[in-house]
Motif scaffolding. Structure first.
Motif, short mmCIF file in Angstrom:
data_model
loop_
_atom_site.label_atom_id
_atom_site.label_comp_id
_atom_site.label_asym_id
_atom_site.label_seq_id
_atom_site.Cartn_x
_atom_site.Cartn_y
_atom_site.Cartn_z
N SER A 1 9.99 20.98 -26.83
CA SER A 1 11.38 20.55 -27.05
C SER A 1 12.42 21.39 -26.31
O SER A 1 13.40 20.85 -25.83
CB SER A 1 11.69 20.55 -28.54
N LYS A 2 12.20 22.68 -26.24
CA LYS A 2 13.22 23.58 -25.64
C LYS A 2 14.60 23.31 -26.24
O LYS A 2 14.80 23.55 -27.41
CB LYS A 2 13.20 23.50 -24.12
N GLU A 3 15.54 22.77 -25.44
CA GLU A 3 16.90 22.54 -25.96
C GLU A 3 17.02 21.22 -26.71
O GLU A 3 18.04 20.94 -27.34
CB GLU A 3 17.92 22.57 -24.81
N LYS A 4 15.99 20.40 -26.60
CA LYS A 4 16.04 19.09 -27.25
C LYS A 4 16.06 19.18 -28.76
O LYS A 4 15.43 20.07 -29.34
CB LYS A 4 14.78 18.30 -26.82
N LYS A 5 16.74 18.23 -29.36
CA LYS A 5 16.78 18.15 -30.82
C LYS A 5 15.38 17.78 -31.34
O LYS A 5 14.70 16.94 -30.72
CB LYS A 5 17.75 17.04 -31.20
N LYS A 6 14.95 18.41 -32.43
CA LYS A 6 13.64 18.03 -32.96
C LYS A 6 13.68 17.79 -34.47
O LYS A 6 14.27 18.56 -35.22
CB LYS A 6 12.56 19.04 -32.59
N TYR A 7 13.05 16.70 -34.84
CA TYR A 7 13.01 16.30 -36.24
C TYR A 7 11.64 16.56 -36.83
O TYR A 7 10.62 16.41 -36.15
CB TYR A 7 13.31 14.80 -36.37
N TYR A 8 11.67 16.93 -38.10
CA TYR A 8 10.42 17.09 -38.85
C TYR A 8 10.42 15.98 -39.89
O TYR A 8 11.27 15.96 -40.78
CB TYR A 8 10.40 18.47 -39.52
N ILE A 9 9.53 15.03 -39.73
CA ILE A 9 9.49 13.91 -40.68
C ILE A 9 8.45 14.23 -41.75
O ILE A 9 7.24 14.21 -41.50
CB ILE A 9 9.19 12.58 -39.96
N ALA A 10 8.96 14.56 -42.94
CA ALA A 10 8.10 14.98 -44.04
C ALA A 10 7.73 13.78 -44.90
O ALA A 10 8.57 12.94 -45.19
CB ALA A 10 8.82 16.03 -44.87
N THR A 11 6.47 13.71 -45.32
CA THR A 11 6.01 12.54 -46.07
C THR A 11 5.53 12.88 -47.48
O THR A 11 5.22 12.00 -48.25
CB THR A 11 4.82 11.88 -45.33
#
Lengths: 127, 178
Positions: free
Chosen positions: B25-35
């Motif tokens: 990701s580096k500078e990219k936005k990253k999501y953690y999708i929790a289930t």
């Protein structure tokens, strides 16, 4: 230290014996030996999973003895069953066992100079 | 791009998946999708362990225990990456949602379809799945149906994925390379 991991009855011990030419007196099954029990040469701890289960059943934490042993015998071979590839057990102890052994195996794999996975008697070097 | 990460219980698959998406990701936005749903102290402890594990890694957490495609509405651009953790909880949640457990085909179809949509709406999608197939036990019919659903999902995601990595004692084993 070398780590051998794999499912139940995959020929892990035979694989290790053939590869490392270990004296059978230096093969310890499900136990961590005292210094007096060990003779010269490479030591194999087989079925580390059995040792971890017993230690947990006795209410002890298996990590200390395992890592102390590796400190004393850095050339040892550790063989352990892969037990995590299944359904989450209903029993609380079994769940705890699976998690503890998983975490110990990760630590061992980090420390090991070589990790092999044995399937059908064949070793696959994964580290 | 889709990356499928599979491993057994406490195999180090989550830590590996998180490190992977952080490096991608580096500078990219990253999501953690929790289930995972909180239903007792043990699940709460598990969730807390994962929270600590990913603390400071810069994830935006989305809770999506069912209807995975709905996570798309909460993502603000396609220029982001997402980590979906994990298929085993998502499958259990979908399967045992109503009074009667759903059949494996229905559950697998819905989840794979949802993931396809999600994948079309992010740059890189990393999915964590579980190896629940090798304990040799025979369970009640609902559990066997669950294992079947997991197998179907892994198989279908395996076809779609650009890369598949199995994690064994924290070590990556490359099953399918991109």
């Amino acid at each position: 230290m070398r780590l051998i991991i794999g499912g139940y009855a995959q020929g892990k011990l035979d694989y290790a014996l053939q590869k490392y030419h270990v004296d059978s007196r230096n093969v310890f099954d499900g136990s961590i030996p005292d210094r007096a029990e060990v003779i010269n040469g490479t030591v194999i701890i087989n079925h580390l999973n059995t040792y971890i289960r017993q230690s947990m059943t006795d209410g002890k934490s298996p990590e200390t003895e395992i890592f102390d042993f590796i400190d004393k015998y850095p050339d040892c071979v550790i063989i352990t069953d892969e037990v995590g590839n299944g359904i989450v057990p209903i029993d609380e102890f079994e769940r705890g066992f699976r998690e503890t052994i998983g975490r110990i195996q990760i630590e061992l794999a980090k420390m090991a100079e070589e990790v092999e996975r044995v399937i059908c008697g064949i070793g696959q070097k994964i580290k | 791009m889709m990356i499928l990460i599979i491993g057994g219980s406490s195999s180090g698959k989550s830590a590996f998946a998180e490190d992977m998406i952080v490096s991608l990701s580096k500078e990219k936005k990253k999501y953690y999708i929790a289930t995972m749903k909180v239903y007792d102290a043990e699940s709460e402890k598990k969730i807390e362990r994962h929270r600590i594990l990913r603390k400071g890694k810069g994830f935006i957490t989305l809770e999506q225990p069912v209807n995975i495609q709905n996570a798309i509405d909460k993502i603000d651009s396609r220029e982001c990456n997402a980590l979906l953790e994990c298929i085993s909880n998502l499958t259990a949640n979908e399967m045992f949602l109503g009074d009667i457990p759903k059949v494996a085909d229905t559950v697998a179809g819905k989840i794979v379809d949802g993931i396809k949509q999600l994948n079309d709406n992010v740059s890189q999608l990393v999915i964590v799945s579980n190896n629940v197939f090798e304990d040799g036990n025979v369970y009640d019919s609902a559990t066997m149906e669950y294992i079947k659903a997991m197998g179907l999902i892994n198989e279908k995601l395996g076809m779609l994925a650009d890369s598949i990595i199995e994690v064994v004692a924290g070590i990556p084993v490359y099953i399918k390379d991109c």
